[in-house]
Design a protein around this motif. Structure first.
Motif, PDB file in Angstrom:
ATOM      1  N   SER A 140       0.838  -1.211   0.000  1.00  0.00           N
ATOM      2  CA  SER A 140       0.000   0.000   0.000  1.00  0.00           C
ATOM      3  C   SER A 140       0.867   1.252   0.000  1.00  0.00           C
ATOM      4  O   SER A 140       0.526   2.254   0.611  1.00  0.00           O
ATOM      5  CB  SER A 140      -0.959   0.000   1.200  1.00  0.00           C
ATOM      6  OG  SER A 140      -0.237   0.032   2.427  1.00  0.00           O
ATOM      7  N   ASP A 143       5.303   4.796   3.262  1.00  0.00           N
ATOM      8  CA  ASP A 143       5.148   6.003   4.077  1.00  0.00           C
ATOM      9  C   ASP A 143       6.443   6.780   4.199  1.00  0.00           C
ATOM     10  O   ASP A 143       6.437   8.005   4.349  1.00  0.00           O
ATOM     11  CB  ASP A 143       4.635   5.632   5.474  1.00  0.00           C
ATOM     12  CG  ASP A 143       3.192   5.140   5.451  1.00  0.00           C
ATOM     13  OD1 ASP A 143       2.444   5.576   4.563  1.00  0.00           O
ATOM     14  OD2 ASP A 143       2.833   4.310   6.300  1.00  0.00           O
ATOM     15  N   GLU A 203      -3.457   0.454  -6.987  1.00  0.00           N
ATOM     16  CA  GLU A 203      -4.893   0.188  -7.013  1.00  0.00           C
ATOM     17  C   GLU A 203      -5.160  -1.203  -7.572  1.00  0.00           C
ATOM     18  O   GLU A 203      -6.053  -1.919  -7.089  1.00  0.00           O
ATOM     19  CB  GLU A 203      -5.605   1.246  -7.859  1.00  0.00           C
ATOM     20  CG  GLU A 203      -7.123   1.172  -7.790  1.00  0.00           C
ATOM     21  CD  GLU A 203      -7.691   1.514  -6.419  1.00  0.00           C
ATOM     22  OE1 GLU A 203      -8.833   1.092  -6.136  1.00  0.00           O
ATOM     23  OE2 GLU A 203      -6.990   2.199  -5.636  1.00  0.00           O
ATOM     24  N   LYS A 206      -4.284  -3.612  -4.787  1.00  0.00           N
ATOM     25  CA  LYS A 206      -5.380  -3.628  -3.799  1.00  0.00           C
ATOM     26  C   LYS A 206      -6.550  -4.476  -4.292  1.00  0.00           C
ATOM     27  O   LYS A 206      -7.076  -5.318  -3.560  1.00  0.00           O
ATOM     28  CB  LYS A 206      -5.837  -2.197  -3.524  1.00  0.00           C
ATOM     29  CG  LYS A 206      -7.068  -2.087  -2.640  1.00  0.00           C
ATOM     30  CD  LYS A 206      -7.500  -0.636  -2.505  1.00  0.00           C
ATOM     31  CE  LYS A 206      -8.818  -0.525  -1.746  1.00  0.00           C
ATOM     32  NZ  LYS A 206      -9.267   0.894  -1.639  1.00  0.00           N
ATOM     33  N   LYS A 275       1.673  -1.427   8.312  1.00  0.00           N
ATOM     34  CA  LYS A 275       0.490  -1.106   7.517  1.00  0.00           C
ATOM     35  C   LYS A 275       0.781  -1.246   6.026  1.00  0.00           C
ATOM     36  O   LYS A 275       0.001  -1.853   5.283  1.00  0.00           O
ATOM     37  CB  LYS A 275       0.034   0.316   7.821  1.00  0.00           C
ATOM     38  CG  LYS A 275      -1.174   0.787   7.030  1.00  0.00           C
ATOM     39  CD  LYS A 275      -1.379   2.278   7.191  1.00  0.00           C
ATOM     40  CE  LYS A 275      -0.297   3.038   6.450  1.00  0.00           C
ATOM     41  NZ  LYS A 275      -0.512   4.502   6.479  1.00  0.00           N
ATOM     42  N   ASN A 276       1.916  -0.696   5.576  1.00  0.00           N
ATOM     43  CA  ASN A 276       2.289  -0.794   4.163  1.00  0.00           C
ATOM     44  C   ASN A 276       2.469  -2.243   3.738  1.00  0.00           C
ATOM     45  O   ASN A 276       2.062  -2.645   2.646  1.00  0.00           O
ATOM     46  CB  ASN A 276       3.585  -0.045   3.895  1.00  0.00           C
ATOM     47  CG  ASN A 276       3.438   1.460   3.938  1.00  0.00           C
ATOM     48  OD1 ASN A 276       4.420   2.182   4.106  1.00  0.00           O
ATOM     49  ND2 ASN A 276       2.223   1.979   3.798  1.00  0.00           N
ATOM     50  N   ARG A 280      -2.636  -2.291   3.850  1.00  0.00           N
ATOM     51  CA  ARG A 280      -3.726  -1.547   4.493  1.00  0.00           C
ATOM     52  C   ARG A 280      -3.496  -0.045   4.338  1.00  0.00           C
ATOM     53  O   ARG A 280      -2.387   0.406   4.088  1.00  0.00           O
ATOM     54  CB  ARG A 280      -3.809  -1.918   5.983  1.00  0.00           C
ATOM     55  CG  ARG A 280      -4.123  -3.375   6.214  1.00  0.00           C
ATOM     56  CD  ARG A 280      -3.937  -3.731   7.670  1.00  0.00           C
ATOM     57  NE  ARG A 280      -4.861  -2.996   8.535  1.00  0.00           N
ATOM     58  CZ  ARG A 280      -6.089  -3.403   8.837  1.00  0.00           C
ATOM     59  NH1 ARG A 280      -6.535  -4.532   8.344  1.00  0.00           N
ATOM     60  NH2 ARG A 280      -6.851  -2.712   9.638  1.00  0.00           N
ATOM     61  N   THR A 281      -4.563   0.706   4.496  1.00  0.00           N
ATOM     62  CA  THR A 281      -4.496   2.161   4.449  1.00  0.00           C
ATOM     63  C   THR A 281      -5.138   2.724   5.699  1.00  0.00           C
ATOM     64  O   THR A 281      -5.688   1.991   6.521  1.00  0.00           O
ATOM     65  CB  THR A 281      -5.216   2.714   3.203  1.00  0.00           C
ATOM     66  OG1 THR A 281      -6.623   2.432   3.311  1.00  0.00           O
ATOM     67  CG2 THR A 281      -4.680   2.086   1.936  1.00  0.00           C
ATOM     68  N   ASP A 282      -5.072   4.034   5.845  1.00  0.00           N
ATOM     69  CA  ASP A 282      -5.615   4.667   7.049  1.00  0.00           C
ATOM     70  C   ASP A 282      -7.131   4.548   7.147  1.00  0.00           C
ATOM     71  O   ASP A 282      -7.715   4.862   8.179  1.00  0.00           O
ATOM     72  CB  ASP A 282      -5.216   6.143   7.083  1.00  0.00           C
ATOM     73  CG  ASP A 282      -3.743   6.329   7.388  1.00  0.00           C
ATOM     74  OD1 ASP A 282      -3.173   5.443   8.036  1.00  0.00           O
ATOM     75  OD2 ASP A 282      -3.169   7.345   6.962  1.00  0.00           O
ATOM     76  N   SER A 283      -7.773   4.109   6.076  1.00  0.00           N
ATOM     77  CA  SER A 283      -9.229   3.974   6.117  1.00  0.00           C
ATOM     78  C   SER A 283      -9.676   2.750   6.912  1.00  0.00           C
ATOM     79  O   SER A 283     -10.842   2.634   7.262  1.00  0.00           O
ATOM     80  CB  SER A 283      -9.792   3.876   4.690  1.00  0.00           C
ATOM     81  OG  SER A 283      -9.303   2.719   4.037  1.00  0.00           O
TER      82      SER A 283
END
Length: 356
Positions: A140, A143, A203, A206, A275-276, A280-283
């Motif tokens: 994802s 960062d 995308e 994902k 997270k990366n 996953r994302t912050d959503s």
């Protein structure tokens, strides 16, 4: 694992089909990380076993220039083409159509994991992909690439408190950081570094990871390192509070999250945030709620994001790179460098051996 179901090749003049000594070996296609080369597969060969699998390591993405400059779509097409070429070298008696039916298992490290997912998403009609393993991959984004000059200066101030005068590794990081600051957000980035600055292909990654219709089993292996346990107390200032502040600022550099270094949202493998690596994302919900206390390695609570064919595993205390040359944290400042632990190897092996 079952032997490869070998397609019927053309017969020889004597009427018998020539056999390859590699026919019965499961095929592992290894995709190295950005800036690495074909030899990155060697730790996997050593740990998984040289005789048990047929390893194919690609060369079309070798070197930092190719990994950063060549658009990701072009890299993926080149990998698909080279895979068939390498298969032809091992199975010269097969036609191209027959080569496309050979089952392959893809392991992608770091950027190679992104390439693996894109192969699964866009080339499964030409490759018989049975399983995919993403190892420390930026599924994802990264960062780290969103830091600005102020973030870099804060980190340097904290590191200077611990390590004293600027050292060679800090110079390396400063060059890297300044390159990012000068070019990473500029208009020429899409020309210089399209593979890491224009991330529209994520995308597709994902969507592939969340698509239950392709039925390709996927294992996502994410690494987590506690730097408070790794920094050598013999070469740093004995003030543990200063060391803690450095680790905290480093976690912020990697994860772009405020808070304490112990929080799971700030977990990382020294290069990528957890997270990366998990795509996953912050959503999504906090990773703190995702990691069960009784079984911290398997993120069963996170599987609601993914279909049943996707499995997640945390490789505890394992670094991002498969060697000691980490541009951010030098090996001389780290104790007990660990990559590909026995637990991780057994997890990968077990996943490979499971019937598809």
């Amino acid at each position: 694992m079952q032997s490869i179901p070998v397609p019927q090749a053309s017969t020889s003049e004597s009427g018998s089909r020539p056999k390859s000594r590699t026919e019965s070996k499961p095929i592992i296609v290894y995709l190295h990380g950005g800036g690495a080369d074909r030899h990155e597969v060697n730790p996997f060969i050593k740990k998984l076993g040289e005789e048990e699998f047929l390893y194919i390591s690609l060369t079309c993405r070798e070197g930092a220039f190719k990994a950063m400059h060549i658009p990701m779509e072009t890299q993926v097409k080149a990998c698909a083409k080279e895979i068939l070429k390498k298969l032809k070298e091992h199975y010269p008696m097969f036609t191209e159509q027959q080569l496309q039916t050979l089952p392959i298992h893809i392991i992608g490290n770091s950027q190679g994991g992104v390439v693996a997912c894109l192969l699964g998403a866009n080339h499964k009609n030409k490759l018989n992909i049975k399983k995919i393993i993403c190892f420390h991959s930026c599924l994802s984004g990264m960062d780290l690439m969103s830091n600005d000059g102020a973030d870099i200066r804060t980190f340097f101030n904290k590191s200077r408190e611990v390590f004293g005068h600027t050292t060679q590794w800090q110079d390396k990081f400063k060059i890297y950081a300044m390159t990012k600051i000068l070019f990473g957000t500029s208009k020429i980035a899409n020309f210089l570094f399209p593979a890491i600055s224009n991330l529209h292909y994520l995308e597709d990654v994902k969507n592939f990871l969340r698509d239950s219709t392709h039925h390709i089993p996927i294992l996502i292996v994410a690494g987590v390192v506690d730097l408070m346990e790794r920094i050598d107390p013999g070469i740093v200032n004995p003030n543990r509070n200063q060391v803690h502040n450095l680790v905290k600022e480093y976690a912020k550099i990697i994860t772009k999250k405020e808070g304490t270094a112990e929080q799971k949202d700030r977990a990382h493998d020294t290069m990528l945030s957890l997270k990366n690596q998990l795509g996953r994302t912050d959503s999504y919900d906090s990773l703190v709620e995702c990691i069960p206390e009784n079984d911290p390695n398997f993120l069963t609570a996170c599987l609601s994001v993914y279909p049943e064919n996707v499995k997640l595993y945390i490789a505890d205390k394992e670094f991002h790179l498969l060697n000691d040359d980490n541009i951010l944290i030098p090996s001389r400042c780290i104790l007990n460098h660990t990559t590909l632990s026995e637990n991780t190897v057994e997890t990968i092996r077990s996943f490979l051996l499971q019937p598809s």
